[in-house]
Design an enzyme around this catalytic site. Sequence first.
Site: not given
Ligand SMILES: NC(=O)c1ccc[n+]([C@@H]2O[C@H](COP(=O)([O-])OP(=O)(O)OC[C@H]3O[C@@H](n4cnc5c(N)ncnc54)[C@H](O)[C@@H]3O)[C@@H](O)[C@H]2O)c1
Length: 353
Positions: A177, A179-180, A77
């Site tokens: 959450g 998000g993506k 990393k």
């Molecule tokens: N994107 C990937 O491919 C990937 C891969 C492995 C792990 N992850 C992990 O998965 C998680 C989500 O990733 P992502 O890409 O969707 O991120 P993202 O930033 O797109 O989404 C996160 C969402 O969580 C919400 N959020 C933040 N704090 C919150 C809370 N206290 N209560 C409720 N909602 C809250 C945010 O508003 C956002 O909509 C992260 O921990 C990331 O490290 C993501």
Amino acid sequence: MGVFTDGSHEQVVFCQDRASGLKAIIGIYSTALGPALGGTRFYPYASEEEALHDVLDLSRGMAYKNALAGLDLGGGKAVIWGDPDQIKSEQLLRAYGRFVQSLGGRYYTACDVGTYVQDMDVVARETKYVTGRSVEYGGAGDSSILTAWGVFQGMRAAAEHRWGTPSLKGKRVGVAGLGKVGKYLVAHLIEDGAEVVATDVSPKALEWAKATYPQVGLVADATTLITSDIDVYAPCALGGALNDDTVPALRAQIVAGAANNQLAHSGIEKLLVDRGILYAPDYLVNSGGVIQVADEIDGFNFDRAKLRATKIYDTTKRILELADTEGISPASAADRLAEQRMAEVGRLRTIRI
Ligand SMILES: NC(=O)c1ccc[n+]([C@@H]2O[C@H](COP(=O)([O-])OP(=O)(O)OC[C@H]3O[C@@H](n4cnc5c(N)ncnc54)[C@H](O)[C@@H]3O)[C@@H](O)[C@H]2O)c1
């Protein structure tokens, strides 16, 4: 934690380019299974120590994640110390790319917090050891697609382990959450016939849910979500979702979600076992994203990557069974299998060809 006192990392490289303001640390935990792969986190750390601590932690995590995902890749990393909004520039990213190139393929980089596919396209102008690039450049694009698919597979395996059937039809799943990853996960759950309850701190995410899936129940916050009548809890926001406060209050029988580092501290996995809550280890079920970007190294093929991410189902089942037979937590079982693969497959390199 120091590099030598910790004693477990193969290589840690400090990279500095004064003109562009680049200050980066690349951490290589292990190359036993192949080149180390892991993203670049661009973040305004409070201190050099904090940045070092993060890169050591994250690179170790990637070694375990890549091993369990069945990839021929080690764990690494990188962190870039600084505020991306203030200092990210073409020259900084390209300077960083040259340092990655100088490692001769011992480390492959990709996106993480603060870096995006377009940034990797810039880094790629100086190094061939980069994945997670944009589709226009032959990259895998948005890794959250297969991350969500993998989480869904892990959840199905946990459901089968607990209830005898992988289907989530009629189960209440709480997603924290949107998000993506959370958005794609909700789509899989709805398709499978689950009842979804969700929460997010972002009004935009809530608007999306109301417009796209009016049947999703929305609750005020994560505390309300975990204390509501749910069967499965899917933390898909930030780390530390499982802690001394949330685990005793949790009503779900299964935890399977995308968030990294869900266990706030060691000992939480025991608390989950004591409460009879089945925990599908985070770094196992969220490995779909790294599987997606790793596939790019040989020329990206979505179907092949999806097939690999689907195997998260089998690995989760295997880990939950191992945990039962050995009387250990699923988190320990996952670590054990990852270490076993690093040792057994890594050892093969001692056979001279
Ligand atoms: N994107 C990937 O491919 C990937 C891969 C492995 C792990 N992850 C992990 O998965 C998680 C989500 O990733 P992502 O890409 O969707 O991120 P993202 O930033 O797109 O989404 C996160 C969402 O969580 C919400 N959020 C933040 N704090 C919150 C809370 N206290 N209560 C409720 N909602 C809250 C945010 O508003 C956002 O909509 C992260 O921990 C990331 O490290 C993501």
